[in-house]
Design an enzyme around this catalytic site. Sequence first.
Site, PDB file in Angstrom:
ATOM      1  N   GLY A  44       0.772  -1.240   0.000  1.00  0.00           N
ATOM      2  CA  GLY A  44       0.000   0.000   0.000  1.00  0.00           C
ATOM      3  C   GLY A  44       0.801   1.287   0.000  1.00  0.00           C
ATOM      4  O   GLY A  44       0.344   2.305  -0.495  1.00  0.00           O
ATOM      5  N   ASP A 101       0.143   3.430   4.052  1.00  0.00           N
ATOM      6  CA  ASP A 101      -0.929   4.105   3.340  1.00  0.00           C
ATOM      7  C   ASP A 101      -2.007   4.606   4.293  1.00  0.00           C
ATOM      8  O   ASP A 101      -2.461   5.729   4.188  1.00  0.00           O
ATOM      9  CB  ASP A 101      -1.534   3.174   2.264  1.00  0.00           C
ATOM     10  CG  ASP A 101      -1.899   1.784   2.792  1.00  0.00           C
ATOM     11  OD1 ASP A 101      -1.740   1.526   4.008  1.00  0.00           O
ATOM     12  OD2 ASP A 101      -2.348   0.950   1.979  1.00  0.00           O
ATOM     13  N   ASP A 104      -6.013   2.237  10.050  1.00  0.00           N
ATOM     14  CA  ASP A 104      -7.417   1.820  10.170  1.00  0.00           C
ATOM     15  C   ASP A 104      -7.642   1.242  11.561  1.00  0.00           C
ATOM     16  O   ASP A 104      -7.860   1.996  12.508  1.00  0.00           O
ATOM     17  CB  ASP A 104      -7.741   0.834   9.053  1.00  0.00           C
ATOM     18  CG  ASP A 104      -9.176   0.355   9.101  1.00  0.00           C
ATOM     19  OD1 ASP A 104     -10.035   1.090   9.622  1.00  0.00           O
ATOM     20  OD2 ASP A 104      -9.467  -0.758   8.618  1.00  0.00           O
ATOM     21  N   LYS A 132      -8.195   6.900   9.430  1.00  0.00           N
ATOM     22  CA  LYS A 132      -9.654   6.841   9.529  1.00  0.00           C
ATOM     23  C   LYS A 132     -10.111   7.288  10.898  1.00  0.00           C
ATOM     24  O   LYS A 132      -9.519   6.934  11.912  1.00  0.00           O
ATOM     25  CB  LYS A 132     -10.138   5.408   9.301  1.00  0.00           C
ATOM     26  CG  LYS A 132     -10.158   5.023   7.860  1.00  0.00           C
ATOM     27  CD  LYS A 132     -10.903   3.728   7.693  1.00  0.00           C
ATOM     28  CE  LYS A 132     -10.602   3.154   6.335  1.00  0.00           C
ATOM     29  NZ  LYS A 132     -11.166   1.820   6.170  1.00  0.00           N
ATOM     30  N   PHE A 153     -14.296   2.797   3.178  1.00  0.00           N
ATOM     31  CA  PHE A 153     -13.236   2.089   2.475  1.00  0.00           C
ATOM     32  C   PHE A 153     -12.835   2.899   1.247  1.00  0.00           C
ATOM     33  O   PHE A 153     -13.658   3.220   0.396  1.00  0.00           O
ATOM     34  CB  PHE A 153     -13.699   0.691   2.058  1.00  0.00           C
ATOM     35  CG  PHE A 153     -12.555  -0.202   1.684  1.00  0.00           C
ATOM     36  CD1 PHE A 153     -11.837  -0.876   2.671  1.00  0.00           C
ATOM     37  CD2 PHE A 153     -12.174  -0.350   0.351  1.00  0.00           C
ATOM     38  CE1 PHE A 153     -10.761  -1.691   2.333  1.00  0.00           C
ATOM     39  CE2 PHE A 153     -11.099  -1.161   0.009  1.00  0.00           C
ATOM     40  CZ  PHE A 153     -10.395  -1.828   1.002  1.00  0.00           C
ATOM     41  N   VAL A 154     -11.550   3.242   1.166  1.00  0.00           N
ATOM     42  CA  VAL A 154     -11.065   4.112   0.093  1.00  0.00           C
ATOM     43  C   VAL A 154     -10.037   3.393  -0.779  1.00  0.00           C
ATOM     44  O   VAL A 154      -9.380   2.455  -0.332  1.00  0.00           O
ATOM     45  CB  VAL A 154     -10.450   5.409   0.661  1.00  0.00           C
ATOM     46  CG1 VAL A 154     -11.525   6.314   1.246  1.00  0.00           C
ATOM     47  CG2 VAL A 154      -9.384   5.121   1.713  1.00  0.00           C
ATOM     48  N   ASP A 160      -5.745  -0.293  -2.345  1.00  0.00           N
ATOM     49  CA  ASP A 160      -6.346  -1.211  -3.312  1.00  0.00           C
ATOM     50  C   ASP A 160      -7.667  -1.800  -2.838  1.00  0.00           C
ATOM     51  O   ASP A 160      -8.000  -1.775  -1.651  1.00  0.00           O
ATOM     52  CB  ASP A 160      -5.393  -2.378  -3.572  1.00  0.00           C
ATOM     53  CG  ASP A 160      -5.344  -3.342  -2.379  1.00  0.00           C
ATOM     54  OD1 ASP A 160      -5.086  -2.865  -1.253  1.00  0.00           O
ATOM     55  OD2 ASP A 160      -5.593  -4.543  -2.566  1.00  0.00           O
ATOM     56  N   ARG A 166      -4.714   0.826  -7.179  1.00  0.00           N
ATOM     57  CA  ARG A 166      -3.635   1.497  -6.443  1.00  0.00           C
ATOM     58  C   ARG A 166      -3.122   2.727  -7.196  1.00  0.00           C
ATOM     59  O   ARG A 166      -2.671   3.685  -6.593  1.00  0.00           O
ATOM     60  CB  ARG A 166      -2.449   0.544  -6.226  1.00  0.00           C
ATOM     61  CG  ARG A 166      -2.733  -0.596  -5.277  1.00  0.00           C
ATOM     62  CD  ARG A 166      -1.436  -1.288  -4.877  1.00  0.00           C
ATOM     63  NE  ARG A 166      -1.660  -2.617  -4.325  1.00  0.00           N
ATOM     64  CZ  ARG A 166      -1.969  -2.867  -3.052  1.00  0.00           C
ATOM     65  NH1 ARG A 166      -2.107  -1.883  -2.198  1.00  0.00           N
ATOM     66  NH2 ARG A 166      -2.149  -4.110  -2.638  1.00  0.00           N
TER      67      ARG A 166
HETATM   68  P1  5GP Z   1      -5.005  -1.803   9.919  1.00  0.00           P
HETATM   69  O1  5GP Z   1      -4.008  -2.854  10.304  1.00  0.00           O
HETATM   70  O2  5GP Z   1      -4.733  -0.444  10.515  1.00  0.00           O
HETATM   71  O3  5GP Z   1      -6.414  -2.266  10.186  1.00  0.00           O
HETATM   72  O4  5GP Z   1      -4.975  -1.632   8.378  1.00  0.00           O
HETATM   73  C1  5GP Z   1      -3.862  -1.891   7.670  1.00  0.00           C
HETATM   74  C2  5GP Z   1      -4.122  -2.170   6.235  1.00  0.00           C
HETATM   75  O5  5GP Z   1      -5.489  -2.400   5.929  1.00  0.00           O
HETATM   76  C3  5GP Z   1      -3.747  -0.975   5.419  1.00  0.00           C
HETATM   77  O6  5GP Z   1      -2.368  -0.904   5.215  1.00  0.00           O
HETATM   78  C4  5GP Z   1      -4.513  -1.269   4.149  1.00  0.00           C
HETATM   79  O7  5GP Z   1      -3.805  -2.173   3.364  1.00  0.00           O
HETATM   80  C5  5GP Z   1      -5.778  -1.924   4.637  1.00  0.00           C
HETATM   81  N1  5GP Z   1      -6.883  -0.956   4.720  1.00  0.00           N
HETATM   82  C6  5GP Z   1      -7.477  -0.461   5.815  1.00  0.00           C
HETATM   83  N2  5GP Z   1      -8.435   0.428   5.499  1.00  0.00           N
HETATM   84  C7  5GP Z   1      -8.447   0.498   4.158  1.00  0.00           C
HETATM   85  C8  5GP Z   1      -9.208   1.251   3.208  1.00  0.00           C
HETATM   86  O8  5GP Z   1     -10.094   2.068   3.507  1.00  0.00           O
HETATM   87  N3  5GP Z   1      -8.909   1.048   1.900  1.00  0.00           N
HETATM   88  C9  5GP Z   1      -7.951   0.178   1.493  1.00  0.00           C
HETATM   89  N4  5GP Z   1      -7.757   0.062   0.182  1.00  0.00           N
HETATM   90  N5  5GP Z   1      -7.207  -0.543   2.347  1.00  0.00           N
HETATM   91  C10 5GP Z   1      -7.459  -0.381   3.667  1.00  0.00           C
HETATM   92 MG    MG Z   2      -1.550  -1.932   3.231  1.00  0.00          MG
END
Ligand code: 5GP
Ligand code: MG
Length: 182
Positions: A44, A101, A104, A132, A153-154, A160, A166
Amino acid sequence: MSEPAPGPILIPATAVRRRTALLARKISALYQNRDLTLLGILNGSIFFLADLARQLTIPFRVECWRLRSYVGKTTRSAGTVHGITKTPGAFRGANVLIVDDILDTGLTLAATRARLVAMGSRSVRVCVLVRKHKRRPHRVRADWVGFDIPDEFVVGCGLDYDGMYRGLPDIRVLKAPASPRE
Ligand code: 5GP
Ligand code: MG
């Protein structure tokens, strides 16, 4: 069967460019006269990492870890970070800036930070393109944030859906397909 697709622009490419330049200036100021290792989380962060790194005015190294918490056609975290045991690079005594990227749930960045501390990093900071707005099960502080966005979700700018979108220059909300008429 129709698939989700990129919808309205949330953050235009021009804003991403401007904000990335500003972050690069702030980061360059903080790491002046200190070693710096950028740690990009693949896949990402590739575009954001490259755009940010090229605007830093200080010397740095780059390492990358390939981590995944999403698998396949989903917009939800699987709850585990694949790849966290295969993490190359020499981080002992290093000032590390994790570049990702999106922040979340915080799972990926919490695991990455813990791993870097275990590997003997001197300092660990975090820079994300987007964060977020939500309650996070894993508490992670981001030192530099490009944009705060609603909990949607973006895609685009490295983000992606099932490996696609991407390369879109703007950040867009992923739209569910219109439900078929009866
Ligand atoms: P986390 O571990 O903070 O939940 O999220 C890590 C990964 O989840 C990010 O690096 C990304 O790859 C994916 N992710 C989380 N939210 C989004 C979103 O809104 N869009 C996309 N494309 N990927 C997300
Ligand atoms: Mg990622």
